[in-house]
Design a protein around this motif. Structure first.
Motif, PDB file in Angstrom:
ATOM      1  N   TRP A 220       0.831  -1.192   0.000  1.00  0.00           N
ATOM      2  CA  TRP A 220       0.000   0.000   0.000  1.00  0.00           C
ATOM      3  C   TRP A 220       0.867   1.244   0.000  1.00  0.00           C
ATOM      4  O   TRP A 220       2.093   1.168   0.169  1.00  0.00           O
ATOM      5  N   VAL A 221       0.217   2.400  -0.222  1.00  0.00           N
ATOM      6  CA  VAL A 221       0.927   3.666  -0.395  1.00  0.00           C
ATOM      7  C   VAL A 221       0.619   4.581   0.780  1.00  0.00           C
ATOM      8  O   VAL A 221      -0.550   4.804   1.127  1.00  0.00           O
ATOM      9  N   VAL A 222       1.649   5.116   1.385  1.00  0.00           N
ATOM     10  CA  VAL A 222       1.498   6.030   2.516  1.00  0.00           C
ATOM     11  C   VAL A 222       0.869   7.340   2.027  1.00  0.00           C
ATOM     12  O   VAL A 222       1.305   7.920   1.032  1.00  0.00           O
ATOM     13  N   GLY A 223      -0.197   7.780   2.716  1.00  0.00           N
ATOM     14  CA  GLY A 223      -0.853   9.030   2.376  1.00  0.00           C
ATOM     15  C   GLY A 223      -1.903   8.929   1.299  1.00  0.00           C
ATOM     16  O   GLY A 223      -2.502   9.942   0.932  1.00  0.00           O
TER      17      GLY A 223
ATOM     18  N   TRP B 242      -5.653   3.586  -2.124  1.00  0.00           N
ATOM     19  CA  TRP B 242      -4.521   2.659  -2.058  1.00  0.00           C
ATOM     20  C   TRP B 242      -3.835   2.715  -0.694  1.00  0.00           C
ATOM     21  O   TRP B 242      -2.660   2.392  -0.570  1.00  0.00           O
ATOM     22  N   ARG B 243      -4.572   3.102   0.345  1.00  0.00           N
ATOM     23  CA  ARG B 243      -4.000   3.241   1.678  1.00  0.00           C
ATOM     24  C   ARG B 243      -3.856   1.878   2.345  1.00  0.00           C
ATOM     25  O   ARG B 243      -4.186   0.829   1.780  1.00  0.00           O
ATOM     26  N   ASN B 244      -3.408   1.914   3.587  1.00  0.00           N
ATOM     27  CA  ASN B 244      -3.271   0.715   4.405  1.00  0.00           C
ATOM     28  C   ASN B 244      -4.625  -0.006   4.484  1.00  0.00           C
ATOM     29  O   ASN B 244      -5.611   0.577   4.938  1.00  0.00           O
ATOM     30  N   PRO B 245      -4.707  -1.254   4.038  1.00  0.00           N
ATOM     31  CA  PRO B 245      -6.016  -1.938   4.036  1.00  0.00           C
ATOM     32  C   PRO B 245      -6.614  -2.100   5.421  1.00  0.00           C
ATOM     33  O   PRO B 245      -7.834  -2.245   5.552  1.00  0.00           O
ATOM     34  N   ASP B 246      -5.782  -2.061   6.462  1.00  0.00           N
ATOM     35  CA  ASP B 246      -6.333  -2.162   7.815  1.00  0.00           C
ATOM     36  C   ASP B 246      -7.184  -0.945   8.161  1.00  0.00           C
ATOM     37  O   ASP B 246      -8.089  -1.019   9.006  1.00  0.00           O
ATOM     38  N   GLU B 247      -6.915   0.195   7.512  1.00  0.00           N
ATOM     39  CA  GLU B 247      -7.702   1.398   7.765  1.00  0.00           C
ATOM     40  C   GLU B 247      -9.060   1.344   7.083  1.00  0.00           C
ATOM     41  O   GLU B 247      -9.935   2.164   7.384  1.00  0.00           O
TER      42      GLU B 247
END
Length: 610
Positions: A87-90, A94-99
């Motif tokens: 994933w890509v920061v920010g 495409w962010r952290n899938p846990d979010e």
């Protein structure tokens, strides 16, 4: 420029390879990486690419080709980004899938399970699903010898052979009713149909309330909004509508109202308001009980070559964008969305079924082959509505066994049977699957972003468990679909409605040759929403016209039971119970205005001018 991360150590080599590529980004014309440099090895460097990545230089030394290594690393990055293993920061999508998952799931566990109507104990969920599989396969096994349209034998082309059912005869009296509607009201202009729908439903009341502090009178604002909706929905453009004259509004005035008041949320609220008004206006004595099933399908809209967002679609063989519609059995559109040419229709189907915004309760969704998959069956099972597809290559569908150690069970289905469901995977990942289903229902992230984790390149254990649930649910559906001619007809009728809907769109959206000229995504979405408003208004007014005709005893008594819009009790009684015991479907016949694949009569055939 981008910072990549992963929650799985198995994909760390790809991120280390990106660090290496960044370090040598300004190294100039470098053919090989220096000897002694640590080269992260990932799965992209193996297989068919290994002979190109690792090559001998002029001295015979084994070296790593820089350009090839970059290519295979970017390919591996693309695959892992698609399923969000990296994933890509920010980022957002495409962010952290846990979010993407609800943060308070643990605190509201019981409530989340209750809202999905799922037991807390995975053993109960597995027991119910396995019992349904066993019952569905058993009923099909018993019925196969007496089903003349079905043959299950061992053959190379596929074990299942399903013959087509004969087309139903066209109801003749429906043509007479259409002719009566045409005689009474003639050919009604589309702008008049829109005006009638706006006046009767009051769907512009919210917009007028927002503009209450302005200087524009409410009636003037409503007229300019309708002209803007008409300009976008027909693709004629605001300039052409303003030049039509007769309404007293200039191009600048219409553009100002469009820019300030006609937003995406406003247009969606107007479309939903007309749809809800149609559901309220329908007389149960004419239309029967309200439908709980929608049909969804995509249609391809062409766009100009100069459009920088244009994509080429291999299936439709042309440039443009996809519009995905959800249409209920009475021809009323309840949801619309724009899709990329490469987008999956499964997430679009789920998104529209749970976030359509109307008062309709969706318990079933008819789709074509592109709108279904094993993941689709799994997620719809967890969300609590039926996926009812028309599978194109049903001859190659495999039926999974509900339990191991029963090789002699269902002998008539043996050629089509395959391995048992891996219930241990379902039990181990049950809570995580409910968490993903809750995220989709609550909208903590887009359905596309969440389902992106469940692709073939994913190694996520929840993906494997979701596949097993989907395989079990698809087996239940296929077993009942093969056994029931009524269910086959019902799905075909539902999909015919959305096909007729797409046919009407080609008539309404006639400006500029039916091609989208704008390359702005917000303009494209506004075009689709305004087209949806015009379609909804058309169905609303036609519904009132038909009810006005059928209110007379002579016309109401003319219809035979097969032609009547009422739900036939005999058909309802014969319909298989596809849902679990707590839910049901209502069978509402096809909208008379779209019978036999025809387009609506009034207000749809003569709209070539504003």
């Amino acid at each position: 420029m981008l910072e990549f991360r992963s929650n799985n150590t198995a994909h760390r080599p790809v991120i280390d390879a990106l660090t290496l590529i960044t370090r040598y980004a300004k190294a100039g014309n470098l053919t090989y990486y220096p000897i002694g440099e640590t080269m992260p090895t990932h799965r992209g460097t193996s297989g068919d690419w290994s002979d190109l990545v690792y090559r001998a230089d002029t001295r015979g030394r084994q070296r790593v080709a820089r350009m090839v290594y970059e290519v295979v690393t970017f390919q591996a990055l693309r695959e892992q980004l698609r399923c969000k293993e990296i994933w890509v920061v920010g980022a957002d999508s495409w962010r952290n899938p846990d979010e993407d998952l609800p943060a308070d799931f643990e605190q509201r566990r019981g409530q989340n399970y209750g809202e999905l109507r799922k037991p807390l104990d995975p053993a109960m969920f597995i027991h119910d699903l396995r019992s349904e599989m066993t019952a569905a396969l058993g009923e099909l096994n018993t019925a196969v010898p007496g089903l003349e349209w079905l043959d299950i034998t061992d053959r190379a082309s596929g074990a299942i052979t399903l013959s087509k059912f004969e087309a139903a005869p066209e109801p003749r009296n429906l043509r007479r009713i259409k002719a009566e509607v045409q005689r009474r009201w003639g050919t009604v202009a589309l702008i008049d149909i829109l005006k009638e729908a706006v006046l009767r439903t009051g769907c512009l009341a919210d917009v007028s309330a927002v503009a209450g502090s302005g200087t524009l009178p409410v009636d003037v604002l409503a007229e300019r909004l309708m002209l803007a909706i008409y300009a976008y929905g027909t693709n004629t453009g605001i300039r052409a509508v303003a030049a039509g004259g007769g309404h007293g509004h200039t191009e600048d005035e219409i553009r100002y109202v469009r820019r300030r008041y006609l937003t995406r949320d406003t247009a969606q609220a107007v479309a939903i308001g007309i749809a809800n008004a149609t559901f309220t206006a329908r007389q149960q004595s004419v239309w029967g009980e309200g439908s709980t099933a929608v049909a969804s399908d995509s249609t391809h809209f062409r766009s100009y070559d100069q459009n920088i967002f244009t994509e080429w679609h291999s299936r439709y063989g042309g440039r443009g964008i996809l519009i995905y519609w959800h249409v209920e059995r009475g021809s009323m559109v309840v949801h619309s969305q724009t899709l990329r040419a490469s987008a999956s229709e499964v997430h679009a189907m789920v998104e529209g079924a749970i976030r359509h915004g109307t008062t309709m309760k969706v318990e079933g969704n008819y789709v074509d082959s592109h709108g279904q998959s094993e993941i689709g069956f799994g997620i719809t099972r967890l969300l609590g509505f039926d996926l009812l597809p028309r599978i194109k290559q049903i001859n190659k569908v495999r039926l999974y066994r509900p339990a191991a150690g029963q090789p002699d069970a269902c002998p008539n289905l043996a050629p089509a049977l395959t391995r048992p469901i891996r219930w241990d995977l379902v039990e181990q990942n049950y809570d995580q699957m409910i968490k993903y289903a809750t995220a989709i229902r609550q909208g903590t992230a887009s359905t596309e972003a969440i389902l992106r984790r469940f692709t073939r390149s994913a190694s996520h254990p929840t993906y494997q468990a979701m596949l097993e649930v989907g395989r079990a649910q698809r087996t239940i559906f296929v077993a009942r679909y093969l056994r029931s001619r009524e269910l086959q007809r019902e799905i075909t009728e539902g999909l015919n409605v959305v096909e007729a809907f797409n046919g009407a769109n080609s008539v309404i959206y006639y400006g500029k040759g039916g091609e989208i000229a704008s390359n702005r995504q917000d303009e494209q979405e506004m075009t689709v929403l305004c087209l949806r408003i015009l379609q909804a208004a058309l169905v609303y007014v036609n519904t009132l016209m038909l009810q006005d005709v059928l209110a007379e005893d002579d016309w109401a008594e003319l219809l035979t039971p097969e032609e009547s819009p009422r739900a036939d009790p005999a058909v309802l009684a014969a319909r298989p119970a596809l849902r679990r015991s707590q839910t049901r479907h209502d069978r509402t016949p096809q909208h008379p205005n779209c019978a036999a694949g025809q387009r609506p009569v009034s207000g749809s055939s003569a709209k070539r001018r504003p």
